[in-house]
Design a protein around this motif. Structure first.
Motif, PDB file in Angstrom:
ATOM      1  N   LYS A  13       0.843  -1.200   0.000  1.00  0.00           N
ATOM      2  CA  LYS A  13       0.000   0.000   0.000  1.00  0.00           C
ATOM      3  C   LYS A  13       0.872   1.242   0.000  1.00  0.00           C
ATOM      4  O   LYS A  13       1.757   1.403   0.851  1.00  0.00           O
ATOM      5  CB  LYS A  13      -0.932   0.007   1.213  1.00  0.00           C
ATOM      6  N   LEU A  14       0.641   2.094  -0.990  1.00  0.00           N
ATOM      7  CA  LEU A  14       1.352   3.367  -1.077  1.00  0.00           C
ATOM      8  C   LEU A  14       0.272   4.435  -1.036  1.00  0.00           C
ATOM      9  O   LEU A  14      -0.351   4.730  -2.058  1.00  0.00           O
ATOM     10  CB  LEU A  14       2.152   3.455  -2.383  1.00  0.00           C
ATOM     11  N   GLY A  15       0.042   4.962   0.156  1.00  0.00           N
ATOM     12  CA  GLY A  15      -1.090   5.872   0.313  1.00  0.00           C
ATOM     13  C   GLY A  15      -2.353   5.135  -0.102  1.00  0.00           C
ATOM     14  O   GLY A  15      -2.526   3.954   0.217  1.00  0.00           O
ATOM     15  N   PRO A  16      -3.205   5.801  -0.894  1.00  0.00           N
ATOM     16  CA  PRO A  16      -4.455   5.147  -1.297  1.00  0.00           C
ATOM     17  C   PRO A  16      -4.230   4.119  -2.405  1.00  0.00           C
ATOM     18  O   PRO A  16      -5.125   3.325  -2.714  1.00  0.00           O
ATOM     19  CB  PRO A  16      -5.288   6.317  -1.840  1.00  0.00           C
ATOM     20  N   ALA A  17      -3.019   4.130  -3.022  1.00  0.00           N
ATOM     21  CA  ALA A  17      -2.769   3.229  -4.152  1.00  0.00           C
ATOM     22  C   ALA A  17      -2.303   1.866  -3.664  1.00  0.00           C
ATOM     23  O   ALA A  17      -1.652   1.755  -2.628  1.00  0.00           O
ATOM     24  CB  ALA A  17      -1.714   3.837  -5.076  1.00  0.00           C
ATOM     25  N   LYS A  18      -2.676   0.847  -4.439  1.00  0.00           N
ATOM     26  CA  LYS A  18      -2.251  -0.511  -4.095  1.00  0.00           C
ATOM     27  C   LYS A  18      -1.411  -1.076  -5.228  1.00  0.00           C
ATOM     28  O   LYS A  18      -1.669  -0.777  -6.409  1.00  0.00           O
ATOM     29  CB  LYS A  18      -3.485  -1.407  -3.917  1.00  0.00           C
ATOM     30  N   LEU A  19      -0.434  -1.882  -4.867  1.00  0.00           N
ATOM     31  CA  LEU A  19       0.346  -2.604  -5.861  1.00  0.00           C
ATOM     32  C   LEU A  19       0.269  -4.071  -5.447  1.00  0.00           C
ATOM     33  O   LEU A  19       0.711  -4.435  -4.366  1.00  0.00           O
ATOM     34  CB  LEU A  19       1.800  -2.091  -5.831  1.00  0.00           C
ATOM     35  N   HIS A  20      -0.334  -4.877  -6.319  1.00  0.00           N
ATOM     36  CA  HIS A  20      -0.463  -6.304  -5.987  1.00  0.00           C
ATOM     37  C   HIS A  20       0.736  -7.071  -6.528  1.00  0.00           C
ATOM     38  O   HIS A  20       1.158  -6.848  -7.670  1.00  0.00           O
ATOM     39  CB  HIS A  20      -1.747  -6.874  -6.584  1.00  0.00           C
ATOM     40  N   ILE A  21       1.254  -7.970  -5.709  1.00  0.00           N
ATOM     41  CA  ILE A  21       2.441  -8.731  -6.101  1.00  0.00           C
ATOM     42  C   ILE A  21       2.068 -10.207  -6.221  1.00  0.00           C
ATOM     43  O   ILE A  21       1.610 -10.811  -5.245  1.00  0.00           O
ATOM     44  CB  ILE A  21       3.576  -8.595  -5.048  1.00  0.00           C
ATOM     45  N   VAL A  22       2.278 -10.761  -7.413  1.00  0.00           N
ATOM     46  CA  VAL A  22       1.953 -12.171  -7.652  1.00  0.00           C
ATOM     47  C   VAL A  22       3.246 -12.981  -7.686  1.00  0.00           C
ATOM     48  O   VAL A  22       4.157 -12.670  -8.454  1.00  0.00           O
ATOM     49  CB  VAL A  22       1.206 -12.328  -9.009  1.00  0.00           C
TER      50      VAL A  22
ATOM     51  N   VAL B 177      -0.673  -4.762 -11.099  1.00  0.00           N
ATOM     52  CA  VAL B 177      -0.299  -6.063 -10.551  1.00  0.00           C
ATOM     53  C   VAL B 177       1.063  -6.403 -11.140  1.00  0.00           C
ATOM     54  O   VAL B 177       1.237  -6.331 -12.359  1.00  0.00           O
ATOM     55  CB  VAL B 177      -1.307  -7.154 -10.995  1.00  0.00           C
ATOM     56  N   THR B 178       2.014  -6.760 -10.301  1.00  0.00           N
ATOM     57  CA  THR B 178       3.323  -7.165 -10.829  1.00  0.00           C
ATOM     58  C   THR B 178       3.500  -8.664 -10.665  1.00  0.00           C
ATOM     59  O   THR B 178       3.370  -9.188  -9.563  1.00  0.00           O
ATOM     60  CB  THR B 178       4.458  -6.413 -10.100  1.00  0.00           C
ATOM     61  N   VAL B 179       3.749  -9.327 -11.796  1.00  0.00           N
ATOM     62  CA  VAL B 179       4.140 -10.737 -11.725  1.00  0.00           C
ATOM     63  C   VAL B 179       5.636 -10.716 -11.418  1.00  0.00           C
ATOM     64  O   VAL B 179       6.444 -10.325 -12.257  1.00  0.00           O
ATOM     65  CB  VAL B 179       3.853 -11.471 -13.061  1.00  0.00           C
ATOM     66  N   TYR B 180       5.961 -11.081 -10.202  1.00  0.00           N
ATOM     67  CA  TYR B 180       7.333 -10.916  -9.710  1.00  0.00           C
ATOM     68  C   TYR B 180       8.090 -12.228  -9.918  1.00  0.00           C
ATOM     69  O   TYR B 180       8.144 -13.087  -9.032  1.00  0.00           O
ATOM     70  CB  TYR B 180       7.260 -10.513  -8.232  1.00  0.00           C
ATOM     71  N   THR B 181       8.684 -12.368 -11.109  1.00  0.00           N
ATOM     72  CA  THR B 181       9.355 -13.637 -11.454  1.00  0.00           C
ATOM     73  C   THR B 181      10.538 -13.916 -10.519  1.00  0.00           C
ATOM     74  O   THR B 181      10.782 -15.057 -10.156  1.00  0.00           O
ATOM     75  CB  THR B 181       9.907 -13.614 -12.896  1.00  0.00           C
ATOM     76  N   ARG B 182      11.260 -12.888 -10.176  1.00  0.00           N
ATOM     77  CA  ARG B 182      12.405 -13.090  -9.280  1.00  0.00           C
ATOM     78  C   ARG B 182      11.942 -13.722  -7.965  1.00  0.00           C
ATOM     79  O   ARG B 182      12.609 -14.575  -7.393  1.00  0.00           O
ATOM     80  CB  ARG B 182      13.108 -11.747  -9.037  1.00  0.00           C
ATOM     81  N   GLY B 183      10.760 -13.276  -7.502  1.00  0.00           N
ATOM     82  CA  GLY B 183      10.199 -13.832  -6.269  1.00  0.00           C
ATOM     83  C   GLY B 183       9.725 -15.271  -6.462  1.00  0.00           C
ATOM     84  O   GLY B 183       9.925 -16.125  -5.595  1.00  0.00           O
ATOM     85  N   ILE B 184       9.085 -15.543  -7.608  1.00  0.00           N
ATOM     86  CA  ILE B 184       8.625 -16.925  -7.880  1.00  0.00           C
ATOM     87  C   ILE B 184       9.833 -17.859  -7.850  1.00  0.00           C
ATOM     88  O   ILE B 184       9.797 -18.941  -7.267  1.00  0.00           O
ATOM     89  CB  ILE B 184       7.928 -17.021  -9.262  1.00  0.00           C
ATOM     90  N   ASN B 185      10.931 -17.390  -8.463  1.00  0.00           N
ATOM     91  CA  ASN B 185      12.125 -18.238  -8.597  1.00  0.00           C
ATOM     92  C   ASN B 185      12.869 -18.456  -7.290  1.00  0.00           C
ATOM     93  O   ASN B 185      13.781 -19.260  -7.227  1.00  0.00           O
ATOM     94  CB  ASN B 185      13.103 -17.608  -9.592  1.00  0.00           C
ATOM     95  N   ARG B 186      12.507 -17.699  -6.265  1.00  0.00           N
ATOM     96  CA  ARG B 186      13.206 -17.837  -4.978  1.00  0.00           C
ATOM     97  C   ARG B 186      12.292 -18.413  -3.904  1.00  0.00           C
ATOM     98  O   ARG B 186      12.578 -18.292  -2.713  1.00  0.00           O
ATOM     99  CB  ARG B 186      13.727 -16.458  -4.541  1.00  0.00           C
ATOM    100  N   ARG B 187      11.188 -18.996  -4.321  1.00  0.00           N
ATOM    101  CA  ARG B 187      10.258 -19.538  -3.319  1.00  0.00           C
ATOM    102  C   ARG B 187      10.873 -20.742  -2.621  1.00  0.00           C
ATOM    103  O   ARG B 187      11.306 -21.690  -3.277  1.00  0.00           O
ATOM    104  CB  ARG B 187       8.945 -19.920  -3.997  1.00  0.00           C
TER     105      ARG B 187
END
Ligand code: HEM
Length: 430
Positions: free
Chosen positions: A45-54, A334-344
């Motif tokens: 959450k950045l103020g009223p804005a949201k950034l979803h991370i997949v 929405v960000t598809v965070y590949t770096r995060g997927i690869n480090r699960r």
């Protein structure tokens, strides 16, 4: 009987949007990793804005393939690219791309590129042989130059001399650095900042080159002859009319931007891992395709050149993972965070260790979770070319020698993931 779903876990970056963006941009990977640690779908959450991370490959697949038509690249990701180089394959709307894609995509296929790809080796051999021993060189620039020379040959049918390639690769790196800093930021919509002037000067060098190759290709274009990607673009009639010179130029620059920066980054990361893992680097020198591919896959897992890709819905959409559901409003990213997927940690044992051998025994689930080139209608059009290039280049580099890198290696989430401050290293003969 209805089922209840819960909202994704949230982290508040800051209560104000502007401060939140600044804080997020200063440490993008830290915030993305914190969100990824909360689960496959989380919200910043950045103020009223949201950034979803997949960080779930199946959710990504659903978004990008099954519901691909419901999502597009957000303006904050395309405007900073449009400013220096104009409209291109990457920034084009889905509607325009649907008209253009069928005319150019066949020319990006492996078979269409086969004869050019098979002639890459002489360029690679000459360029790798010219890399000096015993002095620290700018490896990132050297990889940028090589990627550019190969792209010029495969896509445009042009033999680009080394010094010209070096000059263009340098200006391209500066220009993309400007783009990378602005992607996702509010500043991205302010093209008049003083730094934009310097960026335009860098872009001009590449534009001049693109103008030259387009003129040459138009003169030699034989409508019945063999077509490369540039020829295909010249002959394309999306919506029934040929592309203007500016449109063609935008596409040439777009291919350079989407293709060279990423390939150069992937090669740079392979060198960085090669320096830290000499045994694995030796195995690449043996030029056995299974070992080279394992090294490439492991590099793209741990250090994906494209660390994530953003989407925004055309209208309100819902993302679901298990019993978690996020309502994504129009305008939300929405960000598809590949770096995060690869480090699960639930997917990979000890995910921060570089271990190419694990790629030789990976499970179907692990294989499916690796999406370095994106997915669906706006996924990477150049992936066959990128893989062919890496498969050809890396064994030659490994045969050239060991690599010594003195600096501490820190990731820089620019347009592609770069090494912060550039990558300097020394080749030592075997
Ligand atoms: C290791 C090298 C590469 C990586 C990791 C990579 C990765 C990607 C990814 C992840 C996307 C999708 C982004 C999204 O979904 O928003 C993409 C798109 C794209 N890539 Fe690549 N790429 C590479 C090399 C190349 C090459 C060599 C070309 C050659 C021209 C290329 C051209 C493109 C283009 C034009 C797009 C946009 C396609 C569209 O909008 O439909 N890429 N790339």
């Amino acid at each position: 009987m209805g089922t209840t779903s819960t909202k994704p876990p949230e982290i508040t970056v800051h209560r104000s949007l502007l401060k939140g963006l600044k804080i997020f941009d200063a440490e993008r990977f830290r915030w993305l990793d914190e969100a990824a640690a909360l689960g496959p779908l989380a919200t910043l959450k950045l103020g009223p804005a949201k950034l979803h991370i997949v960080t779930d490959a199946e959710v990504a697949k659903n978004m990008l393939i099954n519901n691909g038509a419901a999502w597009r690249r957000p303006p904050a990701a395309v405007i900073p690219i449009r400013i220096p180089i104009g409209e291109n394959l990457f920034t084009q709307s889905d509607k325009a791309w649907n008209l253009f894609q069928p005319e150019v995509a066949p020319h990006f296929r492996k078979r269409a590129m086969e004869s050019r790809l098979s002639e890459m080796d002489s360029i690679i051999n000459d360029e790798v042989a010219a890399l000096p021993y015993g002095t620290a060189i700018d490896l990132e620039l050297a990889m940028g130059r090589l990627a550019l020379m190969l792209a010029a040959w495969v896509l445009l049918g042009e033999r680009l001399p080394r010094d010209r390639a070096e000059e263009i690769a340098f200006h391209q790196r500066e220009m993309i650095g400007w783009v990378g800093k602005r992607m996702g930021q509010l500043r991205s919509v302010v093209p008049l900042a003083p730094s934009a002037k310097a960026m335009r000067a860098h872009a001009q060098v590449i534009k001049t080159y693109a103008d030259e190759v387009i003129e040459k290709a138009k003169k030699r274009a034989d409508p019945n002859g063999e077509h490369d990607v540039l020829d295909a673009m010249i002959h394309a009639r999306p919506g029934g009319r040929p592309l203007s010179h500016d449109e063609l130029r935008g596409h040439v620059l777009g291919m350079f931007l989407a293709g060279n920066e990423t390939t150069a980054a992937a090669l740079s990361w392979a060198l960085a891992h090669g320096a830290q893992n000499p045994h694995e680097w030796n195995s690449v020198a043996t030029n056995q395709s299974a070992l080279t591919n394992a090294f490439i896959d492991e590099t793209m897992r741990l250090s994906p050149a494209v660390w994530g890709f953003p989407r925004t819905p055309y209208k309100k959409a819902t993302l679901v993972v298990g019993d978690i559901a996020a309502t994504v409003r129009y305008g939300t990213v929405v960000t598809v965070y590949t770096r995060g997927i690869n480090r699960r940690t639930d997917l990979w044992n000890d995910p921060l260790t570089f271990d190419p051998a694990r790629q030789l025994t990976r499970t179907k689930e692990q294989e499916r979770s690796m999406i370095p080139f994106g997915l669906g209608p706006r996924g990477c059009i150049g992936q066959h070319m990128a893989i062919a290039e890496m498969q050809a280049i890396l064994p030659r580099l490994a045969q050239h020698g060991r690599i010594e890198i003195a600096q501490q290696i820190v990731e820089d989430p620019s347009f592609a993931t770069r090494v912060q401050g550039g990558l300097k290293g020394t080749f030592v003969p075997r």
